[in-house]
Write a protein that holds these residues in place. Structure first.
Motif, PDB file in Angstrom:
ATOM      1  N   UNK A   1     -11.498  -6.140   3.193  1.00 49.49           N
ATOM      2  CA  UNK A   1     -11.173  -4.777   3.634  1.00 49.49           C
ATOM      3  C   UNK A   1     -10.980  -3.878   2.421  1.00 49.49           C
ATOM      4  N   UNK A   2     -11.635  -2.695   2.447  1.00 45.13           N
ATOM      5  CA  UNK A   2     -11.542  -1.779   1.316  1.00 45.13           C
ATOM      6  C   UNK A   2     -10.139  -1.203   1.199  1.00 45.13           C
ATOM      7  N   UNK A   3      -9.744  -0.949  -0.022  1.00 49.55           N
ATOM      8  CA  UNK A   3      -8.491  -0.261  -0.257  1.00 49.55           C
ATOM      9  C   UNK A   3      -8.618   1.176   0.229  1.00 49.55           C
ATOM     10  N   UNK A   4      -7.683   1.611   1.089  1.00 51.24           N
ATOM     11  CA  UNK A   4      -7.675   2.972   1.615  1.00 51.24           C
ATOM     12  C   UNK A   4      -6.464   3.692   1.066  1.00 51.24           C
ATOM     13  N   UNK A   5      -6.675   4.917   0.571  1.00 52.79           N
ATOM     14  CA  UNK A   5      -5.595   5.688  -0.022  1.00 52.79           C
ATOM     15  C   UNK A   5      -5.594   7.100   0.528  1.00 52.79           C
ATOM     16  N   UNK A   6      -4.409   7.578   0.859  1.00 51.06           N
ATOM     17  CA  UNK A   6      -4.240   8.966   1.279  1.00 51.06           C
ATOM     18  C   UNK A   6      -3.897   9.819   0.070  1.00 51.06           C
ATOM     19  N   UNK A   7      -4.597  10.957  -0.055  1.00 50.23           N
ATOM     20  CA  UNK A   7      -4.299  11.919  -1.105  1.00 50.23           C
ATOM     21  C   UNK A   7      -3.918  13.243  -0.464  1.00 50.23           C
ATOM     22  N   UNK A   8      -2.799  13.771  -0.851  1.00 53.42           N
ATOM     23  CA  UNK A   8      -2.283  15.013  -0.278  1.00 53.42           C
ATOM     24  C   UNK A   8      -2.907  16.213  -0.982  1.00 53.42           C
ATOM     25  N   UNK A   9      -4.234  16.232  -1.016  1.00 48.93           N
ATOM     26  CA  UNK A   9      -4.991  17.333  -1.608  1.00 48.93           C
ATOM     27  C   UNK A   9      -6.395  17.302  -1.035  1.00 48.93           C
ATOM     28  N   UNK A  10      -7.024  18.448  -0.793  1.00 49.52           N
ATOM     29  CA  UNK A  10      -8.381  18.440  -0.238  1.00 49.52           C
ATOM     30  C   UNK A  10      -9.363  17.728  -1.176  1.00 49.52           C
ATOM     31  N   UNK A  11     -10.200  16.896  -0.593  1.00 48.56           N
ATOM     32  CA  UNK A  11     -11.184  16.140  -1.366  1.00 48.56           C
ATOM     33  C   UNK A  11     -12.538  16.826  -1.315  1.00 48.56           C
ATOM     34  N   UNK A  12     -13.311  16.688  -2.397  1.00 48.35           N
ATOM     35  CA  UNK A  12     -14.637  17.284  -2.493  1.00 48.35           C
ATOM     36  C   UNK A  12     -15.608  16.258  -3.040  1.00 48.35           C
ATOM     37  N   UNK A  13     -16.751  16.123  -2.376  1.00 52.58           N
ATOM     38  CA  UNK A  13     -17.761  15.164  -2.816  1.00 52.58           C
ATOM     39  C   UNK A  13     -18.274  15.512  -4.207  1.00 52.58           C
ATOM     40  N   UNK A  36     -15.286  -0.714  -8.874  1.00 56.48           N
ATOM     41  CA  UNK A  36     -14.852  -1.205  -7.570  1.00 56.48           C
ATOM     42  C   UNK A  36     -14.750  -0.046  -6.571  1.00 56.48           C
ATOM     43  N   UNK A  37     -15.042  -0.357  -5.316  1.00 51.86           N
ATOM     44  CA  UNK A  37     -15.062   0.662  -4.273  1.00 51.86           C
ATOM     45  C   UNK A  37     -13.699   0.804  -3.605  1.00 51.86           C
ATOM     46  N   UNK A  38     -13.442   1.994  -3.088  1.00 47.17           N
ATOM     47  CA  UNK A  38     -12.262   2.268  -2.282  1.00 47.17           C
ATOM     48  C   UNK A  38     -12.571   3.431  -1.352  1.00 47.17           C
ATOM     49  N   UNK A  39     -11.691   3.677  -0.402  1.00 44.83           N
ATOM     50  CA  UNK A  39     -11.849   4.779   0.536  1.00 44.83           C
ATOM     51  C   UNK A  39     -10.670   5.729   0.385  1.00 44.83           C
ATOM     52  N   UNK A  40     -10.973   7.022   0.378  1.00 50.65           N
ATOM     53  CA  UNK A  40      -9.945   8.050   0.287  1.00 50.65           C
ATOM     54  C   UNK A  40      -9.954   8.891   1.558  1.00 50.65           C
ATOM     55  N   UNK A  41      -8.805   9.425   1.936  1.00 52.77           N
ATOM     56  CA  UNK A  41      -8.736  10.399   3.027  1.00 52.77           C
ATOM     57  C   UNK A  41      -7.628  11.390   2.731  1.00 52.77           C
ATOM     58  N   UNK A  42      -7.813  12.610   3.250  1.00 50.08           N
ATOM     59  CA  UNK A  42      -6.858  13.680   2.946  1.00 50.08           C
ATOM     60  C   UNK A  42      -6.205  14.261   4.187  1.00 50.08           C
ATOM     61  N   UNK A  43      -6.370  13.591   5.335  1.00 50.57           N
ATOM     62  CA  UNK A  43      -5.757  14.055   6.563  1.00 50.57           C
ATOM     63  C   UNK A  43      -6.603  15.010   7.367  1.00 50.57           C
ATOM     64  N   UNK A  44      -7.810  15.327   6.895  1.00 49.13           N
ATOM     65  CA  UNK A  44      -8.668  16.296   7.580  1.00 49.13           C
ATOM     66  C   UNK A  44      -9.560  15.660   8.629  1.00 49.13           C
ATOM     67  N   UNK A  45      -9.585  14.315   8.719  1.00 52.87           N
ATOM     68  CA  UNK A  45     -10.383  13.652   9.726  1.00 52.87           C
ATOM     69  C   UNK A  45     -11.622  12.963   9.209  1.00 52.87           C
ATOM     70  N   UNK A  46     -11.808  12.880   7.917  1.00 52.13           N
ATOM     71  CA  UNK A  46     -12.966  12.193   7.330  1.00 52.13           C
ATOM     72  C   UNK A  46     -12.482  11.167   6.314  1.00 52.13           C
ATOM     73  N   UNK A  47     -13.407  10.303   5.916  1.00 48.67           N
ATOM     74  CA  UNK A  47     -13.169   9.361   4.823  1.00 48.67           C
ATOM     75  C   UNK A  47     -14.159   9.647   3.704  1.00 48.67           C
ATOM     76  N   UNK A  48     -13.708   9.498   2.476  1.00 46.42           N
ATOM     77  CA  UNK A  48     -14.566   9.684   1.315  1.00 46.42           C
ATOM     78  C   UNK A  48     -14.718   8.342   0.581  1.00 46.42           C
TER      79      UNK A  48
END
Length: 242
Positions: A1-13, A36-48
């Motif tokens: 399972x990929x490491x998932x992290x929440x960031x309290x800032x808008x993410x941009x590709x 190494x891969x991981x997944x980020x999310x910022x609470x907006x409803x998407x994963x990066x």
């Protein structure tokens, strides 16, 4: 399972960014390495999707990929308004309610509350419970973080018209005889707010105030559930119907 992290800032590709200290520490504990891969999310409803770009003694830099549309939320907004259970039971309730899809949690101080918070102590607890919700989202795959509202006295919350807006169907969890069966009171896919008491339950006067504010008394069966069990049972039941 990929490491998932929440960031309290808008993410941009396509950007490269340094993780905040807490997230960087998490990456280091997981012993991730550059590439190494991981997944980020910022609470907006998407994963990066992202990958570790560089590791320093205390700094971790990641490259952010294109966002993925992800929908793991309930199709209705569920609010739990509850007399806070004491000790660590509130932490567990916040964690499990987040996993089950709650949208908002309103902690309340009631007549029979053992846990009574106000001022700076209440603010610290609110921030702590919000962090518990974030950690639960990272674990369970949610991309939207539920809101932990400020601690309030029950009477003041019930009298606050603004706080009562857009709650959907209002349910008062009550063990008293004559409470309607839950299935008769809540339509599938309907937004709702459940109100439940602390250890010892709500007083008769508090139940009367809640009903005057538009809450309908409903029962959860023949057994008396604990203060930290009842709202989770309702939330699980509602979520499994969709």
């Amino acid at each position: 399972m990929s490491t998932r992290l929440y960031l309290d800032t808008p993410l941009t590709a396509g950007t490269t960014l340094a993780l905040p200290p807490g997230a960087a520490r998490h990456v280091q504990v997981r012993r991730l390495q550059p590439g190494d891969a991981l997944l980020l999310f910022d609470g907006s409803g998407a994963e990066w999707p992202a990958e570790v770009a560089a590791m320093g003694r205390s700094e971790v830099t990641v490259r952010v990929g294109a966002p993925l549309a992800v929908e793991r939320e309930l199709p209705f907004a569920a609010t739990l308004a509850l007399g806070m259970p004491a000790n660590d039971r509130m932490d567990a309730l916040v964690e499990k309610a987040t996993e089950l899809g709650v949208a908002r949690i309103q902690p309340l101080v009631c007549e029979r509350s053992v846990l009574r918070l106000d001022g700076e102590r209440a603010e610290r607890k609110q921030a702590h419970w919000q962090a518990v919700a974030v950690a639960a989202c990272e674990q369970c795959g949610r991309t939207r973080v539920p809101q932990l509202l400020p601690v309030r006295p029950l009477a003041g919350w019930l009298a606050d018209g603004a706080a009562q807006q857009a709650l959907g169907t209002r349910l008062l969890l009550s063990p008293r005889p004559g409470a309607r069966p839950l299935a008769e009171a809540l339509a599938a896919d309907a937004a709702f707010c459940s109100l439940s008491g602390p250890e010892g339950g709500l007083s008769p006067a508090e139940e009367a105030e809640a009903e005057a504010a538009g809450f309908a008394a409903v029962g959860l069966g023949p057994r008396v559930l604990r203060a930290d069990t009842a709202p989770l049972a309702l939330l699980a039941w509602a979520g499994l119907r969709v």
